[in-house]
Design a protein around this motif. Sequence first.
Motif, PDB file in Angstrom:
ATOM      1  N   PRO A  73       0.800  -1.224   0.000  1.00 18.40           N
ATOM      2  CA  PRO A  73       0.000   0.000   0.000  1.00 18.40           C
ATOM      3  C   PRO A  73       0.837   1.281   0.000  1.00 18.40           C
ATOM      4  N   ASP A  74       1.939   1.286   0.740  1.00 19.78           N
ATOM      5  CA  ASP A  74       2.729   2.510   0.845  1.00 19.78           C
ATOM      6  C   ASP A  74       4.220   2.168   0.715  1.00 19.78           C
ATOM      7  N   ALA A 125      11.243  -0.507   6.782  1.00 17.26           N
ATOM      8  CA  ALA A 125      10.841  -1.777   7.401  1.00 17.26           C
ATOM      9  C   ALA A 125      11.927  -2.839   7.223  1.00 17.26           C
ATOM     10  N   LEU A 126      12.538  -2.868   6.037  1.00 17.18           N
ATOM     11  CA  LEU A 126      13.589  -3.861   5.797  1.00 17.18           C
ATOM     12  C   LEU A 126      14.827  -3.555   6.634  1.00 17.18           C
ATOM     13  N   GLY A 127      15.094  -2.268   6.867  1.00 12.48           N
ATOM     14  CA  GLY A 127      16.191  -1.912   7.774  1.00 12.48           C
ATOM     15  C   GLY A 127      15.942  -2.494   9.155  1.00 12.48           C
ATOM     16  N   ASN A 128      14.712  -2.375   9.630  1.00 14.96           N
ATOM     17  CA  ASN A 128      14.370  -2.959  10.937  1.00 14.96           C
ATOM     18  C   ASN A 128      14.517  -4.475  10.925  1.00 14.96           C
ATOM     19  N   ALA A 129      14.102  -5.081   9.805  1.00 12.78           N
ATOM     20  CA  ALA A 129      14.171  -6.550   9.716  1.00 12.78           C
ATOM     21  C   ALA A 129      15.615  -7.037   9.826  1.00 12.78           C
ATOM     22  N   ILE A 130      16.510  -6.357   9.103  1.00 13.57           N
ATOM     23  CA  ILE A 130      17.930  -6.754   9.147  1.00 13.57           C
ATOM     24  C   ILE A 130      18.498  -6.463  10.535  1.00 13.57           C
ATOM     25  N   ALA A 131      18.151  -5.308  11.077  1.00 20.14           N
ATOM     26  CA  ALA A 131      18.674  -4.936  12.396  1.00 20.14           C
ATOM     27  C   ALA A 131      18.233  -5.938  13.464  1.00 20.14           C
ATOM     28  N   ASP A 132      16.989  -6.390  13.393  1.00 22.85           N
ATOM     29  CA  ASP A 132      16.515  -7.395  14.362  1.00 22.85           C
ATOM     30  C   ASP A 132      17.374  -8.657  14.300  1.00 22.85           C
ATOM     31  N   VAL A 133      17.661  -9.098  13.070  1.00 25.59           N
ATOM     32  CA  VAL A 133      18.459 -10.320  12.895  1.00 25.59           C
ATOM     33  C   VAL A 133      19.863 -10.125  13.475  1.00 25.59           C
ATOM     34  N   GLU A 142      19.122 -18.552   7.164  1.00 28.41           N
ATOM     35  CA  GLU A 142      18.280 -17.899   6.151  1.00 28.41           C
ATOM     36  C   GLU A 142      16.784 -17.900   6.507  1.00 28.41           C
ATOM     37  N   PRO A 143      16.236 -19.010   7.016  1.00 27.44           N
ATOM     38  CA  PRO A 143      14.807 -18.967   7.358  1.00 27.44           C
ATOM     39  C   PRO A 143      14.484 -17.893   8.391  1.00 27.44           C
ATOM     40  N   PHE A 144      15.387 -17.689   9.321  1.00 24.19           N
ATOM     41  CA  PHE A 144      15.179 -16.670  10.350  1.00 24.19           C
ATOM     42  C   PHE A 144      15.207 -15.260   9.730  1.00 24.19           C
ATOM     43  N   ILE A 145      16.138 -15.062   8.781  1.00 27.17           N
ATOM     44  CA  ILE A 145      16.218 -13.756   8.102  1.00 27.17           C
ATOM     45  C   ILE A 145      14.924 -13.503   7.322  1.00 27.17           C
ATOM     46  N   LEU A 146      14.477 -14.523   6.586  1.00 24.25           N
ATOM     47  CA  LEU A 146      13.256 -14.359   5.778  1.00 24.25           C
ATOM     48  C   LEU A 146      12.019 -14.161   6.654  1.00 24.25           C
ATOM     49  N   GLU A 147      12.022 -14.796   7.823  1.00 19.68           N
ATOM     50  CA  GLU A 147      10.890 -14.627   8.741  1.00 19.68           C
ATOM     51  C   GLU A 147      10.836 -13.182   9.265  1.00 19.68           C
ATOM     52  N   SER A 148      12.024 -12.659   9.574  1.00 21.18           N
ATOM     53  CA  SER A 148      12.084 -11.277  10.048  1.00 21.18           C
ATOM     54  C   SER A 148      11.596 -10.322   8.951  1.00 21.18           C
ATOM     55  N   ILE A 149      12.038 -10.560   7.725  1.00 26.94           N
ATOM     56  CA  ILE A 149      11.621  -9.713   6.596  1.00 26.94           C
ATOM     57  C   ILE A 149      10.098  -9.802   6.408  1.00 26.94           C
ATOM     58  N   ALA A 150       9.575 -11.033   6.441  1.00 26.10           N
ATOM     59  CA  ALA A 150       8.124 -11.207   6.256  1.00 26.10           C
ATOM     60  C   ALA A 150       7.340 -10.473   7.341  1.00 26.10           C
ATOM     61  N   GLY A 151       7.836 -10.540   8.561  1.00 23.47           N
ATOM     62  CA  GLY A 151       7.148  -9.877   9.674  1.00 23.47           C
ATOM     63  C   GLY A 151       7.086  -8.369   9.486  1.00 23.47           C
ATOM     64  N   TRP A 152       8.198  -7.776   9.069  1.00 24.42           N
ATOM     65  CA  TRP A 152       8.223  -6.320   8.895  1.00 24.42           C
ATOM     66  C   TRP A 152       7.448  -5.892   7.650  1.00 24.42           C
ATOM     67  N   LEU A 153       7.463  -6.721   6.605  1.00 23.58           N
ATOM     68  CA  LEU A 153       6.662  -6.378   5.421  1.00 23.58           C
ATOM     69  C   LEU A 153       5.166  -6.455   5.749  1.00 23.58           C
ATOM     70  N   GLN A 154       4.810  -7.364   6.647  1.00 20.97           N
ATOM     71  CA  GLN A 154       3.404  -7.444   7.056  1.00 20.97           C
ATOM     72  C   GLN A 154       2.975  -6.148   7.748  1.00 20.97           C
ATOM     73  N   ASP A 202      -0.036  -3.801   6.732  1.00 16.96           N
ATOM     74  CA  ASP A 202      -1.073  -3.471   7.715  1.00 16.96           C
ATOM     75  C   ASP A 202      -1.117  -1.979   8.032  1.00 16.96           C
ATOM     76  N   GLY A 203      -0.211  -1.213   7.426  1.00 18.12           N
ATOM     77  CA  GLY A 203      -0.195   0.240   7.684  1.00 18.12           C
ATOM     78  C   GLY A 203       0.283   0.605   9.073  1.00 18.12           C
ATOM     79  N   ARG A 204       1.089  -0.283   9.685  1.00 16.67           N
ATOM     80  CA  ARG A 204       1.580   0.015  11.043  1.00 16.67           C
ATOM     81  C   ARG A 204       2.835   0.899  10.955  1.00 16.67           C
ATOM     82  N   ASN A 205       2.635   2.048  10.308  1.00 15.25           N
ATOM     83  CA  ASN A 205       3.764   2.934  10.026  1.00 15.25           C
ATOM     84  C   ASN A 205       4.404   3.490  11.301  1.00 15.25           C
TER      85      ASN A 205
END
Length: 232
Positions: free
Chosen positions: A65-66, A73-81, A161-173, A177-180
């Motif tokens: 959507p945006d 969001a992807l920066g957060n995903a990588i940082a979480d990992v 890799e599965p953990f990285i992709l899970e983090s990415i999927a979570g942040w893309l969700q 969801d517009g949780r900006n």
Amino acid sequence: MTWNITRYDAVGSTQDEAIALAQDGAPDGTVVVAKEMTGGKGTHGRTWHAPEGGWYASMVLRDIPDPRFVTLALGNAIADVLEVAGAEPRLKWVNDVFVDGKKIAGILVDSEITGDSVDFLVAGIGINLNGHAADYPSELQGGAVTLEDVLGVGMCIEDDEPFILESIAGWLQKVRDGRNDEILAHWRARDFLKGRTVSVADVQGTAEGIDDAGHLLIDGTPVTAGTVVLDD
Ligand code: BTN
């Protein structure tokens, strides 16, 4: 989301491969992963050094959507990992991940647009995991770091890799969801530039964080694009 992964041992650029797949109609969640790239692409037409030991992936995203929030969001995903691995990542506006003041990962988001509508995005991520930045080309010396440099041990990329992709999927969700507010809050907590003297093109001043649209504020002026140079 479901990932549909195409793998290469070596490829020119996963970004080019994923864009070609997207142009052929590949669905949301299509991912191209390579162990190494011979023609890795960075932002602003730069190259991305991609020897074996890093994680290089490009993912086709549809119906976002945006799109402005995808890079954040992807920066957060990588940082979480990286945090779970034991590092202390910081995010340098807009597409860089830093550890110990050096770049450890980069994000490249390409889009194909028809009129007012985004046909697809291709989000590329490169993370320097194993190996040593001391072995990188001389122009990257001093500015790059790997996770192995930071932690002193390498990791099994296939296992992680599965953990990285899970983090990415979570942040893309969260983007979907517009949780900006959540995306912005986590990004702001990791802001590498805040309070530092920076310049982007002809704008120079103190970085004051990012506004609610994700733009960098330099002395109150929103900057929408460009490469940030540290001046302090
Ligand atoms: C940057 O910091 O300049 C962005 C780097 C993006 C690198 C990734 S690795 C996977 C994908 N394929 C590419 O050729 N580039 C991106």
